[in-house]
Design an enzyme around this catalytic site. Sequence first.
Site, PDB file in Angstrom:
ATOM      1  N   ASN A  10      32.083  24.892  84.330  1.00  0.00           N
ATOM      2  CA  ASN A  10      32.172  24.951  82.868  1.00  0.00           C
ATOM      3  C   ASN A  10      32.431  23.539  82.357  1.00  0.00           C
ATOM      4  O   ASN A  10      33.549  23.045  82.418  1.00  0.00           O
ATOM      5  CB  ASN A  10      33.330  25.895  82.475  1.00  0.00           C
ATOM      6  CG  ASN A  10      33.531  25.951  80.972  1.00  0.00           C
ATOM      7  OD1 ASN A  10      32.685  25.489  80.207  1.00  0.00           O
ATOM      8  ND2 ASN A  10      34.653  26.518  80.545  1.00  0.00           N
ATOM      9  N   TRP A  11      31.361  22.909  81.865  1.00  0.00           N
ATOM     10  CA  TRP A  11      31.517  21.527  81.394  1.00  0.00           C
ATOM     11  C   TRP A  11      32.268  21.444  80.068  1.00  0.00           C
ATOM     12  O   TRP A  11      32.634  20.373  79.619  1.00  0.00           O
ATOM     13  CB  TRP A  11      30.138  20.878  81.221  1.00  0.00           C
ATOM     14  CG  TRP A  11      29.457  20.517  82.503  1.00  0.00           C
ATOM     15  CD1 TRP A  11      29.865  20.793  83.784  1.00  0.00           C
ATOM     16  CD2 TRP A  11      28.222  19.795  82.631  1.00  0.00           C
ATOM     17  NE1 TRP A  11      28.967  20.295  84.687  1.00  0.00           N
ATOM     18  CE2 TRP A  11      27.946  19.676  84.015  1.00  0.00           C
ATOM     19  CE3 TRP A  11      27.319  19.240  81.723  1.00  0.00           C
ATOM     20  CZ2 TRP A  11      26.808  19.027  84.495  1.00  0.00           C
ATOM     21  CZ3 TRP A  11      26.180  18.597  82.196  1.00  0.00           C
ATOM     22  CH2 TRP A  11      25.936  18.494  83.582  1.00  0.00           C
ATOM     23  N   LYS A  12      32.442  22.588  79.421  1.00  0.00           N
ATOM     24  CA  LYS A  12      33.061  22.620  78.077  1.00  0.00           C
ATOM     25  C   LYS A  12      32.327  21.645  77.153  1.00  0.00           C
ATOM     26  O   LYS A  12      31.124  21.435  77.322  1.00  0.00           O
ATOM     27  CB  LYS A  12      34.558  22.316  78.153  1.00  0.00           C
ATOM     28  CG  LYS A  12      35.262  23.141  79.215  1.00  0.00           C
ATOM     29  CD  LYS A  12      36.751  23.108  79.076  1.00  0.00           C
ATOM     30  CE  LYS A  12      37.382  23.800  80.274  1.00  0.00           C
ATOM     31  NZ  LYS A  12      38.781  24.104  80.074  1.00  0.00           N
ATOM     32  N   HIS A 100      35.910  33.089  76.915  1.00  0.00           N
ATOM     33  CA  HIS A 100      36.805  32.057  77.454  1.00  0.00           C
ATOM     34  C   HIS A 100      38.032  31.962  76.541  1.00  0.00           C
ATOM     35  O   HIS A 100      37.919  32.096  75.321  1.00  0.00           O
ATOM     36  CB  HIS A 100      36.064  30.715  77.520  1.00  0.00           C
ATOM     37  CG  HIS A 100      36.808  29.688  78.313  1.00  0.00           C
ATOM     38  ND1 HIS A 100      37.880  29.006  77.800  1.00  0.00           N
ATOM     39  CD2 HIS A 100      36.645  29.255  79.581  1.00  0.00           C
ATOM     40  CE1 HIS A 100      38.348  28.180  78.734  1.00  0.00           C
ATOM     41  NE2 HIS A 100      37.623  28.317  79.825  1.00  0.00           N
ATOM     42  N   GLU A 102      39.592  29.569  75.414  1.00  0.00           N
ATOM     43  CA  GLU A 102      39.488  28.572  74.341  1.00  0.00           C
ATOM     44  C   GLU A 102      38.721  29.150  73.153  1.00  0.00           C
ATOM     45  O   GLU A 102      39.010  28.836  72.003  1.00  0.00           O
ATOM     46  CB  GLU A 102      38.819  27.292  74.882  1.00  0.00           C
ATOM     47  CG  GLU A 102      39.779  26.522  75.780  1.00  0.00           C
ATOM     48  CD  GLU A 102      39.123  25.658  76.841  1.00  0.00           C
ATOM     49  OE1 GLU A 102      37.908  25.406  76.765  1.00  0.00           O
ATOM     50  OE2 GLU A 102      39.845  25.248  77.778  1.00  0.00           O
ATOM     51  N   GLU A 181      41.447  34.073  84.471  1.00  0.00           N
ATOM     52  CA  GLU A 181      41.834  32.705  84.134  1.00  0.00           C
ATOM     53  C   GLU A 181      43.158  32.710  83.380  1.00  0.00           C
ATOM     54  O   GLU A 181      43.170  32.826  82.139  1.00  0.00           O
ATOM     55  CB  GLU A 181      40.759  32.072  83.252  1.00  0.00           C
ATOM     56  CG  GLU A 181      39.417  31.918  83.917  1.00  0.00           C
ATOM     57  CD  GLU A 181      38.716  30.676  83.393  1.00  0.00           C
ATOM     58  OE1 GLU A 181      38.435  29.789  84.210  1.00  0.00           O
ATOM     59  OE2 GLU A 181      38.489  30.576  82.187  1.00  0.00           O
ATOM     60  N   GLY A 187      43.314  23.736  82.643  1.00  0.00           N
ATOM     61  CA  GLY A 187      43.383  22.340  82.216  1.00  0.00           C
ATOM     62  C   GLY A 187      44.794  21.768  82.259  1.00  0.00           C
ATOM     63  O   GLY A 187      45.048  20.703  81.714  1.00  0.00           O
ATOM     64  N   SER A 226      42.572  25.184  86.894  1.00  0.00           N
ATOM     65  CA  SER A 226      42.930  24.002  87.692  1.00  0.00           C
ATOM     66  C   SER A 226      42.512  24.100  89.149  1.00  0.00           C
ATOM     67  O   SER A 226      43.238  23.643  90.043  1.00  0.00           O
ATOM     68  CB  SER A 226      44.427  23.706  87.570  1.00  0.00           C
ATOM     69  OG  SER A 226      44.758  23.415  86.222  1.00  0.00           O
ATOM     70  N   GLY A 247      36.607  24.068  85.464  1.00  0.00           N
ATOM     71  CA  GLY A 247      36.440  23.214  84.294  1.00  0.00           C
ATOM     72  C   GLY A 247      36.466  21.751  84.696  1.00  0.00           C
ATOM     73  O   GLY A 247      35.478  21.193  85.174  1.00  0.00           O
ATOM     74  N   GLY A 248      37.628  21.128  84.536  1.00  0.00           N
ATOM     75  CA  GLY A 248      37.791  19.686  84.762  1.00  0.00           C
ATOM     76  C   GLY A 248      37.140  19.159  86.036  1.00  0.00           C
ATOM     77  O   GLY A 248      36.403  18.166  86.006  1.00  0.00           O
TER      78      GLY A 248
HETATM   79  C1  PEP Z   1      37.955  26.652  82.561  1.00  0.00           C
HETATM   80  O1  PEP Z   1      37.601  25.950  81.647  1.00  0.00           O
HETATM   81  O2  PEP Z   1      37.497  27.790  82.645  1.00  0.00           O
HETATM   82  C2  PEP Z   1      38.900  26.119  83.535  1.00  0.00           C
HETATM   83  C3  PEP Z   1      39.320  26.904  84.495  1.00  0.00           C
HETATM   84  O3  PEP Z   1      39.284  24.823  83.378  1.00  0.00           O
HETATM   85  P1  PEP Z   1      40.115  23.926  84.452  1.00  0.00           P
HETATM   86  O4  PEP Z   1      39.431  24.095  85.780  1.00  0.00           O
HETATM   87  O5  PEP Z   1      40.005  22.522  83.925  1.00  0.00           O
HETATM   88  O6  PEP Z   1      41.501  24.450  84.471  1.00  0.00           O
END
Ligand code: PEP
Length: 265
Positions: A10-12, A100, A102, A181, A187, A226, A247-248
Amino acid sequence: MDRKYFLAANWKMNGSLKANKELVLSIKEQFNKITSNNIELVICPPDIYLDQVKNLLDKDIEYIKLGAQNVSFEANGAFTGQTSVEMLKDFNISSIIIGHSERREFNNESDLDIAKKIYSVLHLDNNIKPILCVGESLTARESGETENIIKNQVIKVLDFLKEKSILENLEIMQRLVIAYEPIWAIGTGKVATAAQANEVNRFIRELIQKISLELSDKVRIIYGGSVKSNNALDLISQPDIDGFLVGGASLDATEFVKIYSHMCN
Ligand code: PEP
């Protein structure tokens, strides 16, 4: 267990024409050495870069698939700024992240909106997989509300699908992927322990079991929050964790490919 692992990036809202090119080419180069048939891999860039990433993936799109981060539940019309399932289909999308945390928080998406989106993907005659995200806040976890929150989020979707008469259809329903999640782990660098993540994933599988044993065996339930190369192996070793939403760490080709390689072991 014959569930194929699922790994989604997930590049967001990150990237640029230049950065995407570097990232995709680097991922492709590193993947060529370790491709596994037992992992379904999806990269979800912002919509505006779907065409660019599709072209960069080129024939590798067979094993590095393309996904989106959101979709409208409407088919078409006066919905400024929105993108429909059919539009995404034009770009050979294989999966769509839905609900998600967010989007739940910053775009006020309700459980009903999310249920409608899942349905809009599933009921169409295509192969697109909706990735339903669920998760609790830190306050909810600390007050022992995790299972209630998760149950509510999952059941709202399942009830809607039942109302629309597709819940009993195994062929359609097995396209569903569920991502646990925990909001407190997204994040933040604070990862759920493998045991904590597996416990909630198992709880979700038990909820599905109440509908159909066969479906609960087929639905992929993944973890996100994470995930990095240094915790992926521990997490993927758990029986109810079928992959990751990352994500990150998905913005760093080497780190992302390392996560993938831990899933190959
Ligand atoms: C996400 O955006 O779904 C996510 C899990 O982000 P991160 O890996 O950065 O916690």
